[in-house]
Each structure stands twice: as C-alpha cells, then as structure tokens.
Design a protein around this motif. Structure first.
Motif, mmCIF file in Angstrom:
data_model
loop_
_atom_site.group_PDB
_atom_site.id
_atom_site.type_symbol
_atom_site.label_atom_id
_atom_site.label_comp_id
_atom_site.label_asym_id
_atom_site.label_seq_id
_atom_site.Cartn_x
_atom_site.Cartn_y
_atom_site.Cartn_z
ATOM 1 N N MET A 1 2.932 1.526 -3.286
ATOM 2 C CA MET A 1 2.571 1.497 -2.473
ATOM 3 C C MET A 1 3.130 0.579 -1.059
ATOM 4 O O MET A 1 3.814 0.190 -0.816
ATOM 5 C CB MET A 1 1.585 0.086 -2.714
ATOM 6 C CG MET A 1 0.962 0.688 -4.085
ATOM 7 S SD MET A 1 -0.996 1.794 -3.757
ATOM 8 C CE MET A 1 -2.062 1.496 -2.434
ATOM 9 N N LEU A 2 2.263 1.251 -0.007
ATOM 10 C CA LEU A 2 3.036 1.025 1.238
ATOM 11 C C LEU A 2 1.866 -0.030 2.211
ATOM 12 O O LEU A 2 0.927 1.599 2.801
ATOM 13 C CB LEU A 2 3.360 2.292 1.910
ATOM 14 C CG LEU A 2 3.841 1.880 3.577
ATOM 15 C CD1 LEU A 2 4.843 0.820 3.666
ATOM 16 C CD2 LEU A 2 4.701 3.236 3.643
ATOM 17 N N GLY A 3 1.247 -0.287 1.936
ATOM 18 C CA GLY A 3 -0.421 -1.412 2.732
ATOM 19 C C GLY A 3 -1.202 -0.291 1.443
ATOM 20 O O GLY A 3 -1.155 -0.457 0.590
ATOM 21 N N ASP A 4 -1.650 0.182 2.012
ATOM 22 C CA ASP A 4 -3.251 -0.048 1.234
ATOM 23 C C ASP A 4 -2.922 2.032 0.625
ATOM 24 O O ASP A 4 -4.489 3.101 0.101
ATOM 25 C CB ASP A 4 -4.486 0.643 2.038
ATOM 26 C CG ASP A 4 -4.751 0.967 3.279
ATOM 27 O OD1 ASP A 4 -3.126 1.368 3.200
ATOM 28 O OD2 ASP A 4 -5.525 1.480 3.475
ATOM 29 N N VAL A 5 -1.557 2.762 0.825
ATOM 30 C CA VAL A 5 -1.613 3.430 1.364
ATOM 31 C C VAL A 5 -0.210 4.057 -0.456
ATOM 32 O O VAL A 5 0.735 4.056 -0.735
ATOM 33 C CB VAL A 5 -0.478 4.378 2.679
ATOM 34 C CG1 VAL A 5 0.032 6.126 1.813
ATOM 35 C CG2 VAL A 5 -1.171 4.337 3.371
ATOM 36 N N ALA A 6 -1.015 5.575 -1.528
ATOM 37 C CA ALA A 6 -0.261 4.810 -1.971
ATOM 38 C C ALA A 6 0.691 6.448 -2.114
ATOM 39 O O ALA A 6 0.825 7.465 -1.149
ATOM 40 C CB ALA A 6 -0.980 5.782 -3.570
ATOM 41 N N VAL A 7 2.709 6.382 -1.867
ATOM 42 C CA VAL A 7 3.518 6.730 -1.759
ATOM 43 C C VAL A 7 3.690 7.249 -3.608
ATOM 44 O O VAL A 7 3.667 6.829 -4.372
ATOM 45 C CB VAL A 7 4.783 6.113 -1.365
ATOM 46 C CG1 VAL A 7 5.611 7.179 -0.956
ATOM 47 C CG2 VAL A 7 4.249 5.543 -0.536
#
Length: 181
Positions: A115-121
């Motif tokens: 996770m990068l903040g609320d973004v799934a990578v």
C-alpha cells in the motif's frame, strides 16, 4: 456501489521500479502465485467493447479460491466489482458456466503488493505477457473512474521510472501474446 479503479504499466526496468518504490517507503510483499480463469458473458468476444458487460474471474492463491464479478463502467479498468471466497473451485467453475458465462483466458502471474497511502501497488510477472505494475484504488460509485485514473497516473509518473501505460486488462494482454500473428 463500489468501484475498483486502476492504471497499469509495462515495466522495462524492474530494479529501477523497486528502488523508486522503496524510496517512497513501499515494501513489496513476498511473491504470491495467482491462477486466474477469466470468463465472459455468452455471446461476447474480444472484438466487442467491454464497457457495460459483466465478466467473471475465478482466482486461486495460496489455497484460497476467490470468485469475482466485474463490470467496466468508464473503461476496462474502472469497474463495478463484487468478490467473495468460495470453497470449491471446480464446482464454482461449473456454476459460472451454468450462469451463462464461457471461459476465455487463463492468467497466471506472480504478484507482490503493498500500500502507498490508500493506493494498492501490485507488481505482477504475468506468464506470456511480461512484468507490469498496477496502481489501484477502491472508490464509491459517485466518483469518476477517469478522474481517479488521472490521479493514479500522476502518482505512477511521479516515481520517475520509465513506464509504458497499458490500457488492456491482463486477459486481453495474455490472449494477444498467445494469438499467432
């Protein structure tokens, strides 16, 4: 209504991507193998648009089976999505076919995620198609998928790594790779 919004990029230099993600504090998980069978509504073919069409997926990962339904709204990577775990992959396959879907493409990949903040990578090594990175966010149904994709694209570009945007889903990319020219 929940939407899964994503952007996807072909990765040319995986070590550079991993380094850029690490600089942002993104620590990718251990690799996990995903074995996906994609399904389309009977009558749909790859020559047709995906917008407004319901697709199914049956995924096995680490002994768990997930059944997913996706319906692209703005484009193939901005979808209404519902997902649940199922006990028996083979029986679910037969149920999906009985519901009026046909198998299209099998997608096998190794995924590392974070996770990068609320973004799934997700960094995916997709058999027959290559290495990709996805940036994905789940939003409510009122948000514009295209607007969220612009935000995700800006995030991807901010890494400073050469990435080639892919607008096709993995099933289309694998099918293209396996179809003789």
């Amino acid at each position: 209504m929940t939407q899964e919004i994503e952007v996807k990029y072909r990765v040319r230099d995986l070590p550079a991507l991993e380094e850029a993600l690490a600089r942002r504090g993104v620590l990718l998980s251990s690799p996990a193998r995903q074995d996906d069978q994609a399904y389309a509504e009977d009558g749909w073919t790859y020559e047709h648009s995906k917008i407004g069409v319901t697709f199914a997926r049956l995924r096995t990962q680490q002994g768990r089976h997930l059944f997913t339904i996706k319906r692209p709204l703005d484009n193939a990577m901005a979808c209404l999505e519902h997902e649940t775990e199922v006990a028996d992959r083979e029986q679910m396959h037969h149920a999906i076919v009985a519901m009026g879907f046909h198998p299209t493409v099998r997608i096998v990949k190794t995924r590392r995620s974070a996770m990068l903040g609320d973004v799934a990578v997700c960094v995916d090594e997709v058999e027959h198609a290559g290495v990709f990175v996805e940036f994905e966010r789940t939003v409510n149904g009122e948000e514009s998928g295209a607007a969220v994709q612009e935000e995700l694209d800006a995030l991807a570009r901010s890494l400073g790594v050469e990435l080639e945007r892919a607008t096709d889903t993995y099933d289309s990319l694998v099918r293209a790779a396996l179809t003789p020219a």
